[in-house]
Design a protein around this motif. Structure first.
Motif, short mmCIF file in Angstrom:
data_model
loop_
_atom_site.label_atom_id
_atom_site.label_comp_id
_atom_site.label_asym_id
_atom_site.label_seq_id
_atom_site.Cartn_x
_atom_site.Cartn_y
_atom_site.Cartn_z
N ARG A 200 0.79 -1.23 0.00
CA ARG A 200 0.00 0.00 0.00
C ARG A 200 0.83 1.28 0.00
NH1 ARG A 200 -5.24 -0.92 1.37
NH2 ARG A 200 -5.54 1.12 2.28
N ALA A 201 2.09 1.23 0.40
CA ALA A 201 2.88 2.45 0.56
C ALA A 201 3.81 2.69 -0.62
CB ALA A 201 3.69 2.39 1.85
N ALA A 202 3.90 3.94 -1.05
CA ALA A 202 4.75 4.31 -2.18
C ALA A 202 5.17 5.76 -2.05
CB ALA A 202 4.02 4.08 -3.50
N LEU A 203 6.22 6.12 -2.78
CA LEU A 203 6.75 7.47 -2.82
C LEU A 203 6.67 8.02 -4.23
CD1 LEU A 203 10.09 6.85 -0.87
CD2 LEU A 203 7.99 7.80 0.09
N ALA A 204 6.46 9.33 -4.35
CA ALA A 204 6.52 10.03 -5.63
C ALA A 204 7.37 11.28 -5.46
CB ALA A 204 5.12 10.41 -6.12
N VAL A 205 8.11 11.67 -6.52
CA VAL A 205 8.96 12.85 -6.45
C VAL A 205 8.81 13.68 -7.72
CG1 VAL A 205 10.67 11.71 -4.96
CG2 VAL A 205 10.98 11.70 -7.45
N GLY A 206 9.13 14.96 -7.57
CA GLY A 206 9.13 15.88 -8.69
C GLY A 206 9.88 17.14 -8.32
N PRO A 207 9.96 18.11 -9.22
CA PRO A 207 10.72 19.34 -8.95
C PRO A 207 10.19 20.16 -7.79
CG PRO A 207 10.32 19.07 -11.29
CD PRO A 207 9.48 18.06 -10.61
N THR A 208 8.91 19.99 -7.41
CA THR A 208 8.34 20.82 -6.34
C THR A 208 8.05 20.05 -5.06
OG1 THR A 208 6.08 20.49 -7.17
CG2 THR A 208 7.31 22.39 -8.02
N GLY A 209 8.42 18.79 -4.97
CA GLY A 209 8.18 18.09 -3.71
C GLY A 209 8.13 16.59 -3.83
N SER A 210 8.02 15.96 -2.65
CA SER A 210 7.91 14.51 -2.54
C SER A 210 6.65 14.15 -1.78
CB SER A 210 9.13 13.94 -1.80
OG SER A 210 10.34 14.26 -2.46
#
Length: 375
Positions: A319-329
């Motif tokens: 169920r748990a995951a991470l996402a990232v991008g230029p403006t945050g995680s």
């Protein structure tokens, strides 16, 4: 047995943090945070208060969009200027193992086999699309593929196992191109186009994080698109011989919009993130989920709040995951249905190793490892 206990201890720290309950232990390794995405920045909920990125000094100014997490101690990054770095001591020191002759190339994806083997993809038109392979930690490299078609442009690479892998490229003559290897990247062959659905006008992959193509379960793979009237995910269950295309709710209809990153924890359950990569552009409905191998996608009820290029499941999690991008995680604890922000630092890509070593990388040589502590 000692390694198993270590993995269980780190896992208890992670789950004690993200579940909102008491952690079994607290990581205290004296690492600096680096000022990018501290636990106190952009905290959206108590469950994310203990998460943050611990910055590592890579000694480089390259933009790293390729990343492979081997363990909490070891990771590889690949980026602009033909740069490849690796660490074996948790990011305290980095070794420049860039392939000879890669100067000026954009290395956008790296796939590793333990601490010694790696395959790196350079993107671009014509001969700028190349593959490099090493079996000795980057001491020596072989160029195993150089694109000879000026109309072709390759974007991402994935491996099912140590021998079988795929590379996806933008459409040529109306169909996406796929290369395949059966010997760990030593040789590549172009797969026949008859099993590939027709591409739509303007449709392409995004080589923003090395995650426009992913695989799971030994024979299943998926690649993401944007730029056309809608974003789509293409799926195969026979290692790339035949594909099906399905629309996603992530908006497209502009050359800069669509799905940028995919992650599957098994052949059925997947996540998609994307949006509009232009600075300041709005990215509504920028994440989606599937529980049917990608045959249909549902919009997140609380999507990531902005453009995200990288996504990864936490190890051993359903169920748990991470996402990232230029403006945050961001973090999800319900399989991608709702996301909450835990850091504001800029990262392009993210990856996790089985021992809960989660790494992120991005512009200006930025590399970090996930840090957990009691909130």
């Amino acid at each position: 047995m000692r390694r198993i206990r270590s993995v269980l201890l780190v896992g208890a720290v992670v789950w004690g943090t993200v579940s909102g309950g008491p952690a079994a232990a607290v990581e205290r390794d004296g690492e600096r945070d680096g000022g990018a995405g501290t636990p106190s920045a952009s905290v959206a909920a108590g469950r994310t208060a203990g998460l943050g990125w611990s910055g590592k000094d890579s000694g480089s100014t390259a933009r790293f969009r390729g990343l492979s997490a081997v363990s909490r101690s070891a990771a590889w990054v690949a980026g602009s200027g033909g740069t490849v770095l690796r660490t074996g001591d948790g990011g305290r020191s980095w070794h420049d193992v860039s392939p000879p002759g890669a100067d000026g190339l954009e290395l956008r994806d790296v796939e590793t086999f333990g601490t010694r083997g790696a395959v790196v993809l350079a993107i671009g038109e014509g001969e700028d699309s190349r593959v490099f392979r090493t079996a000795d930690g980057g001491a020596h490299w072989q160029e195993t593929f150089r694109n000879a078609d000026p109309a072709a442009f390759y974007n991402c690479v994935t491996f099912f196992d140590r021998r079988n892998g795929l590379i996806v490229g933008d459409p040529v003559d109306g169909r996406f191109r796929v290369l395949a290897t059966r010997d760990g990247g030593r040789h590549w062959r172009l797969l026949p186009p008859d099993g590939m659905p027709a591409a739509r006008p303007g449709e392409a992959n995004f080589a923003a994080s090395g995650q426009c193509l992913t695989s799971a379960g030994g024979r299943h793979a998926w690649f993401a698109t944007g730029g056309a009237d809608s974003s789509r995910v293409f799926r195969t269950s026979d290692r790339g011989r035949h594909w099906q295309a399905v629309e996603t709710p992530v908006p497209a209809a502009e050359p800069a919009r669509g799905v940028f990153g995919l992650a599957f924890r098994d052949p059925r359950h997947g996540l998609a993130v994307g949006g509009d990569y232009r600075p300041g552009a709005r990215s509504p409905r920028a994440s989606a989920v599937t529980g049917s191998s990608g045959t249909n996608w549902q919009e997140s009820t609380r999507p990531v709040p902005g453009y995200r290029s990288g996504v990864v499941w936490l190890p051993h999690s359903r169920r748990a995951a991470l996402a990232v991008g230029p403006t945050g995680s961001d973090l999800t604890l319900d399989g991608g249905r709702t996301w909450r922000t835990f850091g504001s630092g800029s990262y392009d890509t993210v990856d996790c190793a089985p021992d809960f070593g989660c790494w992120a990388a991005g512009e200006q040589g930025r590399v970090a490892r996930l840090r957990t502590a009691r909130g």
